[in-house]
Write a protein that holds these residues in place. Structure first.
Motif, PDB file in Angstrom:
ATOM      1  N   LYS A 130       2.121   8.642 -14.672  1.00  6.39           N
ATOM      2  CA  LYS A 130       2.804   7.949 -13.562  1.00  6.39           C
ATOM      3  C   LYS A 130       2.673   6.442 -13.733  1.00  6.39           C
ATOM      4  N   ILE A 131       3.725   5.842 -14.239  1.00  4.91           N
ATOM      5  CA  ILE A 131       3.773   4.382 -14.366  1.00  4.91           C
ATOM      6  C   ILE A 131       4.651   3.858 -13.228  1.00  4.91           C
ATOM      7  N   PHE A 132       5.911   4.223 -13.261  1.00  2.00           N
ATOM      8  CA  PHE A 132       6.760   3.988 -12.097  1.00  2.00           C
ATOM      9  C   PHE A 132       6.487   5.118 -11.107  1.00  2.00           C
ATOM     10  N   HIS A 133       6.931   4.896  -9.871  1.00  2.26           N
ATOM     11  CA  HIS A 133       6.819   5.950  -8.868  1.00  2.26           C
ATOM     12  C   HIS A 133       7.678   7.135  -9.325  1.00  2.26           C
ATOM     13  N   HIS A 134       7.258   8.325  -9.035  1.00  2.00           N
ATOM     14  CA  HIS A 134       7.958   9.457  -9.653  1.00  2.00           C
ATOM     15  C   HIS A 134       8.284  10.598  -8.704  1.00  2.00           C
ATOM     16  N   GLY A 188      11.366  12.321 -10.585  1.00  2.00           N
ATOM     17  CA  GLY A 188      11.385  11.345 -11.671  1.00  2.00           C
ATOM     18  C   GLY A 188      12.476  10.302 -11.550  1.00  2.00           C
ATOM     19  N   ALA A 189      13.159  10.252 -10.403  1.00  2.00           N
ATOM     20  CA  ALA A 189      14.311   9.357 -10.273  1.00  2.00           C
ATOM     21  C   ALA A 189      13.933   7.889 -10.319  1.00  2.00           C
ATOM     22  N   PHE A 190      12.659   7.573 -10.130  1.00  2.00           N
ATOM     23  CA  PHE A 190      12.248   6.172 -10.105  1.00  2.00           C
ATOM     24  C   PHE A 190      11.795   5.689 -11.474  1.00  2.00           C
ATOM     25  N   HIS A 191      11.693   6.600 -12.405  1.00  2.00           N
ATOM     26  CA  HIS A 191      11.243   6.223 -13.735  1.00  2.00           C
ATOM     27  C   HIS A 191      12.354   5.479 -14.465  1.00  2.00           C
ATOM     28  N   ASP A 192      11.974   4.485 -15.242  1.00  2.00           N
ATOM     29  CA  ASP A 192      12.953   3.724 -16.013  1.00  2.00           C
ATOM     30  C   ASP A 192      12.757   4.042 -17.491  1.00  2.00           C
ATOM     31  N   ALA A 193      13.548   4.991 -17.979  1.00  2.00           N
ATOM     32  CA  ALA A 193      13.381   5.450 -19.361  1.00  2.00           C
ATOM     33  C   ALA A 193      13.645   4.332 -20.364  1.00  2.00           C
ATOM     34  N   SER A 194      14.491   3.367 -19.984  1.00  2.00           N
ATOM     35  CA  SER A 194      14.833   2.303 -20.929  1.00  2.00           C
ATOM     36  C   SER A 194      13.664   1.356 -21.177  1.00  2.00           C
ATOM     37  N   ALA A 195      12.600   1.510 -20.390  1.00  2.00           N
ATOM     38  CA  ALA A 195      11.457   0.608 -20.534  1.00  2.00           C
ATOM     39  C   ALA A 195      10.498   1.052 -21.635  1.00  2.00           C
ATOM     40  N   PHE A 196      10.745   2.204 -22.244  1.00  2.00           N
ATOM     41  CA  PHE A 196       9.799   2.742 -23.230  1.00  2.00           C
ATOM     42  C   PHE A 196      10.519   3.242 -24.480  1.00  2.00           C
ATOM     43  N   HIS A 197       9.911   3.006 -25.625  1.00  2.00           N
ATOM     44  CA  HIS A 197      10.376   3.661 -26.850  1.00  2.00           C
ATOM     45  C   HIS A 197       9.935   5.119 -26.874  1.00  2.00           C
ATOM     46  N   PRO A 239       0.792  -1.230   0.000  1.00  2.00           N
ATOM     47  CA  PRO A 239       0.000   0.000   0.000  1.00  2.00           C
ATOM     48  C   PRO A 239       0.829   1.288   0.000  1.00  2.00           C
ATOM     49  N   ALA A 240       1.727   1.412  -0.960  1.00  2.00           N
ATOM     50  CA  ALA A 240       2.463   2.659  -1.188  1.00  2.00           C
ATOM     51  C   ALA A 240       2.886   2.640  -2.656  1.00  2.00           C
ATOM     52  N   CYS A 241       3.038   3.833  -3.247  1.00  2.00           N
ATOM     53  CA  CYS A 241       3.221   3.908  -4.693  1.00  2.00           C
ATOM     54  C   CYS A 241       4.402   3.079  -5.185  1.00  2.00           C
ATOM     55  N   ASN A 242       5.594   3.341  -4.646  1.00  2.00           N
ATOM     56  CA  ASN A 242       6.801   2.707  -5.184  1.00  2.00           C
ATOM     57  C   ASN A 242       6.793   1.184  -5.027  1.00  2.00           C
ATOM     58  N   PRO A 243       6.613   0.656  -3.809  1.00  2.00           N
ATOM     59  CA  PRO A 243       6.619  -0.807  -3.700  1.00  2.00           C
ATOM     60  C   PRO A 243       5.476  -1.474  -4.455  1.00  2.00           C
TER      61      PRO A 243
END
Ligand SMILES: [Ca+2]
Ligand SMILES: [Ca+2]
Length: 483
Positions: free
Chosen positions: A131-135, A139-148, A78-82
């Motif tokens: 907001k897909i990854f926690h942000h 934005g440090a939690f975003h994984d840019a390599s996961a998207f074209h 019950p928290a965004c990141n985990p």
């Protein structure tokens, strides 16, 4: 009554779990597209899940009528990141060590193949927005390599946060705890922009199947929504949550410890109420308006999907990342293991698999999404996932189902939901047990009653068997500017 804790030595769990550098290959043109919609902080006070709930979600109802609605779906944390890490890697917090909103999840799981990456490796065009990854840490939690292709948020022309607080009541000097009608121009709302971007992607042809992730930020705080959403909730007819004055009397030390860590949220709300009576009611109303605004954006996405001509060959998965308290148990926000913080809307539409309008009451949690998509799309799993595929339930909502929903918050604190029961086991060995047949609001903790020992023993068998050491927080996190 301290029972044994799962203090298994973790054998450097992250690295050996994963295979790496899986070769990419082309997807067959007939492979289904996937539209994944993640809503932020939407709880179960919505008419999709609670016929007496005040929050109207007609577009979620429209989506549910096309596939399978899971009425007993839960987050895995019950928290965004985990929650999002668990959803997107298929691993529970106890496996990954990702327990908190500041945990550097990518450092903890360097080789994890997230769902978007899995689709990328299988030849899909992968796009997303919002907001897909926690942000929250710039934005440090975003994984840019996961998207074209990806549209971050906020991003011009998103409306910037107001310079002046709308309510001079915000709790800790940040507009994050604010609420109200904002922005004046609906087109500048971040979720409108997110959906606009996703609709554009739906109308592009990349010559291969599309995986598209839409992260709707509302009803996450600040509770800002345009006037159109507020007019649906007249100020003089606000429905408030049910608060039981002595509800905390039977909460054991483990539950009180979690509560006290986030006490400042509810204390701040009550302080605002003291300074300006009606503040709590106004913010509850704003949550309702924001949830309906999120629902409206889901409707726009569905319209866009229909108009793109792709709907007949597109799997749709919708969920919220966790629930939300609005004062129940003197708690505000998420960060607890009760029903209100963990129960979520979840809908799966899989053409030629799901039956339109079907309803599944079996308990499921968000670790199920990854293996479900793997099975629906014919992918091999990149490593051992913690969840189980829901495809048997998508084919037949009444199929035999022995799995519980399992939730974790912080190391060693877990909840199990199965049948009428919610069982909570805290790291300090204390427990709660609720019977939803007679107590949907979870007012009466039945764990201390001796006659429930057998039920508890049965439910304890479902607790996670590994308790990874908490992974490190992101170093020197840069707070997102709210100015
Ligand atoms: Ca969230
Ligand atoms: Ca109670």
């Amino acid at each position: 009554m301290k029972k044994h804790l799962f203090t298994l030595a973790l054998l450097s769990i992250a690295a050996p779990l994963f295979t790496t550098n899986k070769p990419s290959y082309s997807a067959k043109p007939t492979q289904p597209n996937v539209l994944m919609i993640i809503i932020d902080d939407m709880n179960d006070w919505i008419d999709l899940l609670d016929e007496n709930g005040p929050i109207r979600t007609p577009q979620l109802g429209r989506l549910a009528s096309r596939g399978t609605l899971f009425t007993n779906a839960y987050c895995s944390s019950p928290a965004c990141n985990p929650s999002r890490v668990s959803l997107l890697t298929g691993l529970r917090p106890g496996t990954s060590g990702v327990y908190g909103n500041k945990t550097n999840w990518r450092a903890a799981l360097p080789s994890a193949v997230t769902i978007p990456q899995q689709f990328m490796q299988h030849g899909y065009h992968v796009a997303g927005a919002g907001k897909i990854f926690h942000h929250h840490l710039a934005g440090a939690f975003h994984d840019a390599s996961a998207f074209h292709q990806f549209r971050a948020m906020p991003d011009p022309p998103d409306a910037p946060m107001p310079q002046q607080k709308l309510n001079q009541l915000a709790w800790y000097g940040s507009p994050n705890t604010d609420w109200g009608v904002y922005p004046a121009d609906e087109q500048n709302h971040v979720d409108v922009r997110t959906v606009d971007y996703c609709i554009e992607r739906l109308n592009e042809d990349h010559g291969k199947p599309l995986f598209l992730a839409a992260g709707i930020f509302r009803p996450h705080m600040p509770f800002f929504a345009p006037a159109s959403a507020f007019t649906k909730y007249p100020e003089d007819q606000v429905t408030l949550p049910l608060l039981k004055e002595d509800d905390l009397n039977d909460i054991p030390t483990g539950g009180k410890k979690l509560l006290s860590a986030k006490k400042w949220f509810w204390d701040g709300m009550m302080k605002a109420e003291g300074r300006k009576p009606g503040s709590w009611e106004a913010s509850v109303r704003a949550y309702q308006a924001c949830a309906t605004f999120a629902d409206t954006q889901v409707g726009r996405l569905l319209d866009g999907l229909d108009q793109s001509g792709k709907a007949g060959n597109t799997i749709i998965v919708l969920c919220s990342d966790h629930g939300y308290h609005l004062g129940e148990k003197k708690h505000w926000e998420k960060f607890a293991l009760w029903e209100k913080t963990t129960h979520i809307p979840m809908i799966v539409v899989a053409p030629n698999v799901t039956t339109p309008g079907s309803v599944c009451e079996h308990p499921v949690d968000l670790t199920a999404i990854y293996p479900t998509l793997n099975e629906l799309c014919g992918f091999t799993t990149p490593y051992k996932l913690d969840g189980v595929s829901l495809v048997p339930l998508l084919k037949n909502v009444d199929a035999t189902w022995k799995h519980p929903a399992v939730m974790t918050y912080g190391r060693g604190n877990h909840a199990v939901r199965k049948g009428p029961w919610r069982y909570i086991s805290y790291a300090d060995g204390t427990e709660e047990l609720y019977n939803h047949q007679t107590d949907k609001a979870e007012h009466n903790n039945l764990a201390p009653q001796k006659e429930n020992a057998a039920v508890i023993a049965r439910l304890r068998k479902f607790l996670p068997k590994v308790e990874a050491k908490a992974a490190s927080d992101l170093k020197k996190p840069k707070s997102i500017s709210t100015k």
